[in-house]
Structures are given as C-alpha cells and as structure tokens.
Design a protein around this motif. Structure first.
Motif, PDB file in Angstrom:
ATOM      1  N   ASN A   1       0.820  -1.208   0.000  1.00 26.78           N
ATOM      2  CA  ASN A   1       0.000   0.000   0.000  1.00 26.78           C
ATOM      3  C   ASN A   1       0.858   1.265   0.000  1.00 26.78           C
ATOM      4  OD1 ASN A   1      -2.726   1.264   0.375  1.00 26.78           O
ATOM      5  ND2 ASN A   1      -1.782   1.963   2.301  1.00 26.78           N
ATOM      6  N   ALA A   2       1.999   1.215   0.696  1.00 28.55           N
ATOM      7  CA  ALA A   2       2.796   2.424   0.912  1.00 28.55           C
ATOM      8  C   ALA A   2       3.383   2.975  -0.373  1.00 28.55           C
ATOM      9  CB  ALA A   2       3.891   2.150   1.928  1.00 28.55           C
ATOM     10  N   VAL A   3       3.993   2.112  -1.205  1.00 27.04           N
ATOM     11  CA  VAL A   3       4.648   2.621  -2.409  1.00 27.04           C
ATOM     12  C   VAL A   3       3.638   3.273  -3.342  1.00 27.04           C
ATOM     13  CG1 VAL A   3       4.561   0.400  -3.655  1.00 27.04           C
ATOM     14  CG2 VAL A   3       6.266   2.115  -4.267  1.00 27.04           C
ATOM     15  N   ALA A   4       2.468   2.651  -3.480  1.00 27.34           N
ATOM     16  CA  ALA A   4       1.440   3.238  -4.343  1.00 27.34           C
ATOM     17  C   ALA A   4       0.883   4.516  -3.730  1.00 27.34           C
ATOM     18  CB  ALA A   4       0.323   2.219  -4.581  1.00 27.34           C
TER      19      ALA A   4
ATOM     20  N   HIS B   1      -0.917  11.842   2.569  1.00 26.63           N
ATOM     21  CA  HIS B   1      -1.028  10.438   2.134  1.00 26.63           C
ATOM     22  C   HIS B   1      -2.446   9.924   2.344  1.00 26.63           C
ATOM     23  CE1 HIS B   1      -0.687   9.515   6.439  1.00 26.63           C
ATOM     24  NE2 HIS B   1      -1.061   8.280   6.155  1.00 26.63           N
ATOM     25  N   LEU B   2      -3.085  10.345   3.452  1.00 24.52           N
ATOM     26  CA  LEU B   2      -4.453   9.896   3.714  1.00 24.52           C
ATOM     27  C   LEU B   2      -5.437  10.563   2.761  1.00 24.52           C
ATOM     28  CD1 LEU B   2      -5.984   7.995   5.546  1.00 24.52           C
ATOM     29  CD2 LEU B   2      -6.343   9.898   7.146  1.00 24.52           C
ATOM     30  N   ARG B   3      -5.197  11.812   2.438  1.00 27.67           N
ATOM     31  CA  ARG B   3      -6.053  12.502   1.467  1.00 27.67           C
ATOM     32  C   ARG B   3      -5.905  11.871   0.075  1.00 27.67           C
ATOM     33  NH1 ARG B   3      -8.380  16.693   3.855  1.00 27.67           N
ATOM     34  NH2 ARG B   3      -7.384  17.589   5.716  1.00 27.67           N
ATOM     35  N   ALA B   4      -4.690  11.414  -0.247  1.00 23.36           N
ATOM     36  CA  ALA B   4      -4.468  10.730  -1.526  1.00 23.36           C
ATOM     37  C   ALA B   4      -5.247   9.415  -1.580  1.00 23.36           C
ATOM     38  CB  ALA B   4      -2.977  10.482  -1.732  1.00 23.36           C
ATOM     39  N   ILE B   5      -5.178   8.659  -0.506  1.00 21.76           N
ATOM     40  CA  ILE B   5      -5.938   7.404  -0.436  1.00 21.76           C
ATOM     41  C   ILE B   5      -7.425   7.680  -0.582  1.00 21.76           C
ATOM     42  CG2 ILE B   5      -6.616   5.509   1.101  1.00 21.76           C
ATOM     43  CD1 ILE B   5      -3.783   5.642   2.310  1.00 21.76           C
ATOM     44  N   ASN B   6      -7.904   8.683   0.122  1.00 21.87           N
ATOM     45  CA  ASN B   6      -9.331   9.008   0.102  1.00 21.87           C
ATOM     46  C   ASN B   6      -9.794   9.386  -1.304  1.00 21.87           C
ATOM     47  OD1 ASN B   6     -11.780   9.468   1.789  1.00 21.87           O
ATOM     48  ND2 ASN B   6     -11.590  11.556   0.958  1.00 21.87           N
ATOM     49  N   ARG B   7      -8.974  10.148  -2.008  1.00 17.99           N
ATOM     50  CA  ARG B   7      -9.357  10.576  -3.350  1.00 17.99           C
ATOM     51  C   ARG B   7      -9.431   9.383  -4.308  1.00 17.99           C
ATOM     52  NH1 ARG B   7      -6.603  15.988  -5.561  1.00 17.99           N
ATOM     53  NH2 ARG B   7      -7.385  16.587  -3.491  1.00 17.99           N
ATOM     54  N   ILE B   8      -8.489   8.452  -4.187  1.00 13.57           N
ATOM     55  CA  ILE B   8      -8.515   7.262  -5.055  1.00 13.57           C
ATOM     56  C   ILE B   8      -9.679   6.349  -4.684  1.00 13.57           C
ATOM     57  CG2 ILE B   8      -7.221   5.229  -5.821  1.00 13.57           C
ATOM     58  CD1 ILE B   8      -6.135   7.932  -6.814  1.00 13.57           C
TER      59      ILE B   8
ATOM     60  N   ILE C   1      -0.890  -5.223   8.112  1.00 16.65           N
ATOM     61  CA  ILE C   1      -1.690  -4.761   9.235  1.00 16.65           C
ATOM     62  C   ILE C   1      -1.503  -3.267   9.491  1.00 16.65           C
ATOM     63  CG2 ILE C   1       0.047  -5.220  11.021  1.00 16.65           C
ATOM     64  CD1 ILE C   1      -3.711  -6.058  11.242  1.00 16.65           C
ATOM     65  N   ARG C   2      -0.403  -2.693   9.042  1.00 15.55           N
ATOM     66  CA  ARG C   2      -0.108  -1.295   9.344  1.00 15.55           C
ATOM     67  C   ARG C   2      -0.627  -0.322   8.285  1.00 15.55           C
ATOM     68  NH1 ARG C   2       4.239  -3.725   7.132  1.00 15.55           N
ATOM     69  NH2 ARG C   2       5.405  -2.639   5.503  1.00 15.55           N
ATOM     70  N   ASP C   3      -1.321  -0.825   7.274  1.00 13.97           N
ATOM     71  CA  ASP C   3      -1.743   0.033   6.165  1.00 13.97           C
ATOM     72  C   ASP C   3      -2.824   1.026   6.568  1.00 13.97           C
ATOM     73  OD1 ASP C   3      -0.010  -1.161   4.418  1.00 13.97           O
ATOM     74  OD2 ASP C   3      -1.494  -2.518   3.554  1.00 13.97           O
TER      75      ASP C   3
ATOM     76  N   THR D   1      -5.855  -7.410   0.509  1.00 12.12           N
ATOM     77  CA  THR D   1      -5.687  -7.472   1.960  1.00 12.12           C
ATOM     78  C   THR D   1      -5.669  -8.901   2.492  1.00 12.12           C
ATOM     79  OG1 THR D   1      -8.088  -7.207   2.239  1.00 12.12           O
ATOM     80  CG2 THR D   1      -6.729  -5.210   2.306  1.00 12.12           C
ATOM     81  N   ASP D   2      -6.111  -9.859   1.709  1.00 11.23           N
ATOM     82  CA  ASP D   2      -6.055 -11.265   2.111  1.00 11.23           C
ATOM     83  C   ASP D   2      -4.685 -11.829   1.716  1.00 11.23           C
ATOM     84  OD1 ASP D   2      -6.248 -14.235   1.720  1.00 11.23           O
ATOM     85  OD2 ASP D   2      -8.302 -13.896   2.413  1.00 11.23           O
ATOM     86  N   THR D   3      -3.925 -12.289   2.695  1.00  6.30           N
ATOM     87  CA  THR D   3      -2.560 -12.754   2.440  1.00  6.30           C
ATOM     88  C   THR D   3      -2.526 -13.906   1.445  1.00  6.30           C
ATOM     89  OG1 THR D   3      -1.914 -12.106   4.677  1.00  6.30           O
ATOM     90  CG2 THR D   3      -0.474 -13.648   3.537  1.00  6.30           C
ATOM     91  N   MET D   4      -3.447 -14.850   1.579  1.00  4.74           N
ATOM     92  CA  MET D   4      -3.450 -16.002   0.686  1.00  4.74           C
ATOM     93  C   MET D   4      -3.768 -15.590  -0.750  1.00  4.74           C
ATOM     94  SD  MET D   4      -2.618 -18.615   2.532  1.00  4.74           S
ATOM     95  CE  MET D   4      -1.516 -17.461   3.326  1.00  4.74           C
ATOM     96  N   GLN D   5      -4.668 -14.633  -0.898  1.00  4.43           N
ATOM     97  CA  GLN D   5      -4.979 -14.141  -2.238  1.00  4.43           C
ATOM     98  C   GLN D   5      -3.796 -13.403  -2.843  1.00  4.43           C
ATOM     99  OE1 GLN D   5      -8.588 -11.827  -2.292  1.00  4.43           O
ATOM    100  NE2 GLN D   5      -9.821 -13.433  -1.330  1.00  4.43           N
TER     101      GLN D   5
END
Length: 411
Positions: free
Chosen positions: A242-245, A275-282, A318-320, A329-333
């Motif tokens: 999540n962080a790099v994107a 960064h949170l505003r960027a996430i919200n906009r996407i 978990i820290r995203d 968000t599913d590790t197996m997927q």
C-alpha cells in the motif's frame, strides 16, 4: 540401507553435475565428515571440460540407520540421491489444510520424484511446499499447505525425491563479480552495467522481470526513473504494498512524500495528512485505474503502470492506512496473485523493502537471478538466511541505483 560385516550401516549414493567447479564435491565430503560419518569413493567420472558434467558414486557409512539418514538429509540439498532409489512414498492428507505427518518439504531447487520407476519433475518449484502426486497421470506438483485437500496423496520422507543442486552459472560468468558477499565498497558503475546486461539478456530470452519495490523509491525521487524502465519494457510486473502506491500518488497529487516537498525537501504545513487525502481521493473514484481513466491521476509511477498496461500486485499489511482499493488485503490471495509471476520470471530486482522482498524470495525458484538493492546490508543477509541463497546484494542508495540503471539501459 545395507550392513557389511566389517563396516557400520551404509548407503550408496550418486551425484551428477558440475561437482568440482561448483564446489559441490568438497561440500558433500565435508558434510559427511562433519556429521561424524565416513565415505568411500566407488567411482568418480570427471567431465573433460567445464561444459561437461561429472558423476560421483559414493558409499556413505554411519553408526546406525538413523545416523546414515541424518547424513543423507544433509546431502539431499546438494543433489545427492540413492544409487538405487525407491519410488516416492505417499500418504493421504488427513484434512483440508493439513499435510500428512512426515511430509516432504520442498526447497527452491529444481526437484524430481520417482513414480512408477520413472523420474517426474515437480511443477511449481518453490520452498516450503508439499509434493502432490496425481495417482492417474503420475504428475507431481508443489502445493502450499493452505491449498491441501483431505485425501490427496502427498510425498512423505525423502525416498524417491531428487533435487538438482544450484551450480555456478555457466552462461553468465560476466556476473561473477556480483556474486561475492554484499559490500558497500563495490564499484557501483561496474555493478550497474552488469545488472543492465542481465536485464537485456532476460528480456531477450522472453522471460519475465519482477521489480519488488518499497516506498523509498518515492521518497528518494526515484519513482520517475523506475517509470522509465517500465516504459522501456524492463518491468514485467511490479510487486509492492500500500505504501509505495500511496506515496507515489501523494507525490503526483500534492507534490509531497510523507509530507515532505519533493522539490525543496522542506516539510509542508499539514503535509502529514497528504497520504491519507491521496488514499481518500482514489477510494472515491474506485481505484487507481479509474483515477487514471477519469483524469484524477495524471502522472507518477502508478499512472505509468496503468498507462502502459504493466501488471502490479499490491499486497497489504496490518499497518496500512486505507488501504487503496487495489491492495489485496487477504494474504493467501496476494500469494496466489504473486506466485505465477515468480514461476515464470528470469530475474527479480528487489529494492528497499525487506518484508516484500523476503515474501517474494520464498516463492522464487533458485534459478531466478535475484538482485537485492538496499542501503541496509541486513536486508540481503536476512534474504539469504531464509533460503534465498541465490540473492546478489548491492548496498547502495536506491535512488542513485535506479537513475544510473535507467541511464545505462538508455531509457
């Protein structure tokens, strides 16, 4: 195993390949001695040239059957197998998601199993899997524990299992300089020329190139240089989190990364919210691709990936914050999305992301040339400690590395 009137229990074993110049012969013999065993060379046929394999037949002596079995377990990963092997033995999985007790755990080395007197390659080479044998076709495949189904036959023990030890590369001897211990003192320009030559060779062979990246490529201003590699066709798929994107999109929308102005390096008032505003906009438009299509996102690495049709896999943690809608968000997927790319790759470049690098390394066959670039030597060490022994370490700033690599490749 066999007993002889004048000797303890013994087993006759065989090893084939470039045993001498890849240092495998001495490792076999040293391993036996270190475990307090003894050996007798039955035959050794040395290849006449460095392109010709050698063959070793060896008799290994131990104090008892358990001692010999312990020695053979050590030698197994060096490509050693019994001279007169039995077929692989299987037992049914007792429940979904559970291997049978004593299951064979794979390495990242090319592996074969003996079924009906014939050696069959195991499809999907990867460490820490079980080996499923199709009772009808006799085919073998590696399966992660989460995908096990009750009643399916899995290989137990080491009988009838053979691995091909990883030998010194014969076609890429120009990269030998890179294969020594990771050091910050190596000449960077020479190393980058070698990495560029590797990428050209892998792309020319039609193999995939994985880039595993962390947010440091954005913080250092190197995302634009990675985008140059994407446009030039040197990135088959990008793995990240999540962080790099998020920080790439933050940079594209607000000109900051972690709230720091990318042009001046100064902290921006309220920048910690960007960064949170960027996430919200996407999230508001449904994802990264819709953001590009609707003109919300008009530049940056993620924009370049969408624009060029280059696949990416963003695996969550978990820290995203958010996360972005594209994050799995599913590790197996996430593993399932990454695994096919790992099996088809010819090279993997890991940059400034310890956890994603280790995760990818766990899914890569040993034959995939892996380059880890990080300012922290411990990252390379941790990769090797977890079994990714094929990793070449480059200790340098990732921003400098990407810029020089893109320049060397003429991007």
């Amino acid at each position: 195993m066999t007993q002889h009137p004048d000797h303890p229990v013994y087993e006759d074993i065989e090893a084939r390949g470039h045993l001498i110049d890849s240092n495998i012969l001495s490792r076999i013999m040293n391993g036996i001695v270190e475990l307090d065993g003894e050996f007798e060379v039955l035959s050794l046929t040395v290849g006449r040239g460095n392109a010709n394999p050698s063959t070793l037949n060896l008799r290994v002596f131990g104090h008892d059957e358990a001692h010999v079995a312990e020695i053979l377990r050590l030698l197994h990963d060096l490509g050693v197998s019994p001279l007169h092997p039995d077929d692989a033995r299987t037992e049914p999985a007792p429940a979904d998601g559970v291997f049978p007790e004593g299951f064979y755990a794979t390495t990242n080395l090319a592996t074969s199993v003996r079924v009906g007197g014939q050696w069959q390659p195991v499809e999907g080479t990867e460490m820490d899997l079980g080996i499923l044998i199709d009772p009808v076709a006799g085919a073998a495949s590696g399966v992660p524990v989460a995908q096990v189904r009750a009643g399916d036959p899995y290989v137990v023990g080491q009988a009838g299992v053979r691995v091909a030890s990883q030998e010194r590369p014969r076609a890429r001897e120009e990269f030998e300089f890179m294969n020594s211990t990771a050091s910050s003192e190596k000449p960077k320009e020479q190393i980058i020329r070698q990495v560029a030559a590797l990428l050209r060779e892998v792309r020319a062979a039609g193999q995939g190139i994985i880039f595993v990246v962390g947010p440091a490529i954005v913080h250092t201003g190197a995302a634009k240089d990675l985008a140059r590699l994407v446009r030039a066709g040197y990135v088959s798929v990008l793995f990240g989190g999540n962080a790099v994107a998020t920080h790439d999109i933050e940079s594209a929308l607000f000109g900051t990364s972690l709230g720091i102005d990318m042009a001046t390096g100064a902290s921006v008032p309220g920048g910690h919210e960007h960064h949170l505003r960027a996430i919200n906009r996407i999230r508001a438009v449904g994802g990264i691709r819709p953001a590009v299509e609707q003109g919300v996102l008009t530049e940056g690495l993620m924009h370049c990936l969408v624009e060029t049709g280059t696949p990416y896999v963003l695996a969550g943690s978990i820290r995203d914050d958010g996360p972005l809608p594209d994050v799995i968000t599913d590790t197996m997927q996430a593993q399932a999305a990454m695994r096919p790319w790992c099996q088809e790759a010819g090279a993997c470049i890991m940059m400034s992301t310890m956890l994603h690098s280790i995760a990818t390394g766990n899914m890569l066959p040993a034959a995939v040339t892996t380059v880890c670039v990080d300012i922290n030597p411990a990252v390379v060490t941790k990769l090797a400690d977890r079994g990714s022994f094929q990793t070449i370490g480059i200790i340098t700033d990732v921003g400098l590395f990407l810029r020089l690599l893109a320049d060397e490749l003429g991007c």
